[in-house]
Write an enzyme that holds these catalytic residues in place. Structure first.
Site, short mmCIF file in Angstrom:
data_model
loop_
_atom_site.label_atom_id
_atom_site.label_comp_id
_atom_site.label_asym_id
_atom_site.label_seq_id
_atom_site.Cartn_x
_atom_site.Cartn_y
_atom_site.Cartn_z
N LYS A 98 1.58 -15.04 8.86
CA LYS A 98 2.20 -13.74 9.04
C LYS A 98 3.35 -13.66 10.09
CE LYS A 98 -0.41 -11.98 5.82
NZ LYS A 98 0.27 -11.57 4.48
N TYR A 136 -3.56 -18.19 8.86
CA TYR A 136 -3.06 -17.05 8.48
C TYR A 136 -2.18 -16.12 9.49
CZ TYR A 136 -3.89 -12.05 6.68
OH TYR A 136 -3.93 -10.85 6.56
N SER A 153 -3.05 -6.70 -8.50
CA SER A 153 -4.41 -6.48 -9.31
C SER A 153 -5.59 -6.03 -8.52
CB SER A 153 -4.65 -8.00 -9.96
OG SER A 153 -4.71 -8.89 -8.85
N ARG A 154 -5.36 -5.93 -7.23
CA ARG A 154 -6.57 -5.40 -6.50
C ARG A 154 -6.03 -4.89 -5.08
NH1 ARG A 154 -9.32 -9.77 -4.35
NH2 ARG A 154 -8.11 -11.26 -5.11
N ASN A 210 3.07 -8.56 -1.33
CA ASN A 210 1.95 -8.25 -0.84
C ASN A 210 0.76 -9.26 -0.94
OD1 ASN A 210 -0.50 -6.17 -0.32
ND2 ASN A 210 -0.66 -6.98 -2.60
N GLY A 232 0.59 -9.15 -5.97
CA GLY A 232 -0.60 -9.11 -5.76
C GLY A 232 -1.48 -7.97 -5.98
N SER A 253 0.79 -8.65 8.88
CA SER A 253 -0.57 -8.34 9.35
C SER A 253 -0.12 -8.36 10.95
CB SER A 253 -1.55 -9.52 9.33
OG SER A 253 -2.67 -9.22 10.12
N ILE A 277 -8.12 -3.51 7.09
CA ILE A 277 -8.50 -2.32 5.89
C ILE A 277 -9.61 -2.78 4.89
CG2 ILE A 277 -7.16 -1.15 4.03
CD1 ILE A 277 -4.92 -1.21 5.71
N1 LIG Z 1 -7.07 -5.92 3.96
C1 LIG Z 1 -6.55 -6.03 5.23
O1 LIG Z 1 -7.23 -5.62 6.28
C2 LIG Z 1 -5.24 -6.56 5.41
C3 LIG Z 1 -4.78 -6.45 6.83
C4 LIG Z 1 -3.57 -6.89 7.07
C5 LIG Z 1 -2.87 -7.78 6.21
N2 LIG Z 1 -3.29 -7.73 5.05
C6 LIG Z 1 -2.27 -8.06 3.86
O2 LIG Z 1 -2.27 -7.21 2.95
C7 LIG Z 1 -2.19 -8.03 1.60
C8 LIG Z 1 -2.99 -7.47 0.73
O3 LIG Z 1 -4.39 -7.95 1.09
P1 LIG Z 1 -5.60 -7.40 0.30
O4 LIG Z 1 -6.63 -6.93 1.54
O5 LIG Z 1 -5.53 -6.35 -0.71
O6 LIG Z 1 -6.17 -8.63 -0.42
P2 LIG Z 1 -7.11 -8.95 -1.56
O7 LIG Z 1 -7.64 -7.61 -1.97
O8 LIG Z 1 -7.90 -10.23 -1.32
O9 LIG Z 1 -5.88 -8.90 -2.76
C9 LIG Z 1 -5.11 -10.19 -2.87
C10 LIG Z 1 -4.00 -10.23 -3.97
O10 LIG Z 1 -3.13 -11.18 -3.83
C11 LIG Z 1 -3.28 -11.91 -5.23
N3 LIG Z 1 -3.14 -13.43 -4.85
C12 LIG Z 1 -3.92 -14.05 -4.27
N4 LIG Z 1 -3.69 -15.57 -4.53
C13 LIG Z 1 -2.71 -15.75 -5.03
C14 LIG Z 1 -2.06 -16.44 -5.62
N5 LIG Z 1 -2.23 -17.86 -5.53
N6 LIG Z 1 -0.82 -16.21 -6.53
C15 LIG Z 1 -0.44 -14.94 -6.78
N7 LIG Z 1 -1.15 -14.10 -6.45
C16 LIG Z 1 -2.50 -14.24 -5.48
C17 LIG Z 1 -4.50 -11.36 -5.77
O11 LIG Z 1 -4.38 -11.68 -7.15
P3 LIG Z 1 -5.38 -12.08 -8.30
O12 LIG Z 1 -6.53 -11.19 -7.99
O13 LIG Z 1 -4.71 -11.64 -9.62
O14 LIG Z 1 -5.70 -13.42 -8.17
C18 LIG Z 1 -4.56 -10.09 -5.48
O15 LIG Z 1 -4.02 -9.21 -6.01
C19 LIG Z 1 -2.18 -9.69 1.89
O16 LIG Z 1 -1.06 -10.29 2.17
C20 LIG Z 1 -2.80 -9.59 3.18
O17 LIG Z 1 -2.56 -10.77 4.13
C21 LIG Z 1 -4.59 -7.15 4.56
#
Ligand SMILES: NC(=O)c1ccc[n+]([C@@H]2O[C@H](COP(=O)([O-])OP(=O)(O)OC[C@H]3O[C@@H](n4cnc5c(N)ncnc54)[C@H](OP(=O)(O)O)[C@@H]3O)[C@@H](O)[C@H]2O)c1
Length: 243
Positions: free
Chosen positions: A156, A152, A11-12, A87, A9, A139, A185
């Site tokens: 986790k 969710y 890409s973003r 991730n 994951g 998380s 975040i």
């Molecule tokens: N942001 C927060 O506040 C936060 C807090 C706690 C934990 N987290 C955890 O941190 C991690 C990253 O979060 P983020 O905020 O960066 O999320 P995000 O911006 O929504 O990015 C999600 C990433 O996961 C990939 N992904 C989603 N569905 C997928 C699938 N079916 N197969 C393969 N790849 C998939 C996406 O790839 P594509 O775009 O290429 O589809 C993207 O690169 C997650 O596990 C999230 O639960 C985030």
């Protein structure tokens, strides 16, 4: 030999920040994507322009065959995988009264089963190498729970238990397994969170600010580095001190 880091994951969001941070620390990096192909290739181009080594892999995490093929492609190109950061993740909130079984299962499929399949294949590679680092992005809600997030938070919590179990199983092969539990975040995943809620949340954080993707990247770099040789089975909360 330069180490290889695979960040799912990437890409973003947090994954992108991690892949860039690892590349800047001289790792050869693997950018994994599902839907965001253009983003993944833009990241590769920008890293290559800086003279850094990177490759992209496509693998929807609900497709075991695509995951296996992606791992084979990495081995063909780079020959090894030193660090796996699980991730990639999804979130689909609803009250238990409104959440369909399909929504519950979809989040489990990506966040738990997808990460488990990825880990299973990469652990084989690391076992042969006699070394490896696995970092699961969990998380805070996996420890503390949160309303409307049975899927969710449940995913986790499962990832935390998998982290602890695998640290016991893979330790004898010189593979460490840890989790990072971020607080809120700003990324695409949290774009739907009400600004008032974000502000109320920020005020509860002892360090009085929201986390940044770089905070998570720094923790991942530490867990992947030599300084973390003897750390395994831990859930590291990176959240400004919230409990
Ligand atoms: N942001 C927060 O506040 C936060 C807090 C706690 C934990 N987290 C955890 O941190 C991690 C990253 O979060 P983020 O905020 O960066 O999320 P995000 O911006 O929504 O990015 C999600 C990433 O996961 C990939 N992904 C989603 N569905 C997928 C699938 N079916 N197969 C393969 N790849 C998939 C996406 O790839 P594509 O775009 O290429 O589809 C993207 O690169 C997650 O596990 C999230 O639960 C985030």
């Amino acid at each position: 030999m330069k180490k290889v880091a695979l960040i799912t994951g990437s890409s973003r969001g947090l994954g992108k920040a991690m892949v860039e941070a690892f590349a800047e620390q001289n790792y050869r990096v693997v950018v994994h994507y599902n839907k965001s192909k253009a983003n993944a290739h833009a990241i590769i181009n920008s890293l290559e322009q800086k003279g850094l080594e990177a490759m992209a892999i496509y693998a929807p995490l609900d497709n075991a065959q695509d995951i296996q093929k992606a791992i084979s492609n990495i081995i063909e190109r780079f020959g090894r995988i030193d660090v796996l950061v699980n991730n990639a993740g999804v979130k689909e909130d609803a009250s238990i009264f409104d959440m369909s079984l399909e929504t519950f299962t979809q989040v489990m499929n990506i966040n738990v089963i997808g990460a488990w399949i990825m880990t299973k294949h990469v652990a084989e590679v690391m076992k042969k190498q006699g070394s490896g680092r696995i970092i699961n992005i969990s998380s805070g809600v996996g420890t503390y729970g949160r309303e409307f997030q049975t899927n969710y938070a449940g995913s986790k919590g499962a990832l935390n238990a998998i982290t602890k179990s695998l640290s016991k199983e893979l330790g004898p092969y010189n593979i460490t397994v840890n989790a990072i539990a971020p607080g809120l975040i700003e990324t695409d995943m949290t774009a739907d969170v009400d600004p008032e809620h974000k502000e109320a949340y920020r005020k509860q954080i002892p360090l009085q600010r929201l986390g940044k993707p770089k905070d998570i990247a720094n923790a991942a770099l530490f867990l992947a580095g030599d300084g973390a040789d003897f750390i395994s089975g831990q859930i590291i909360h990176v959240n400004g001190g919230l409990r």
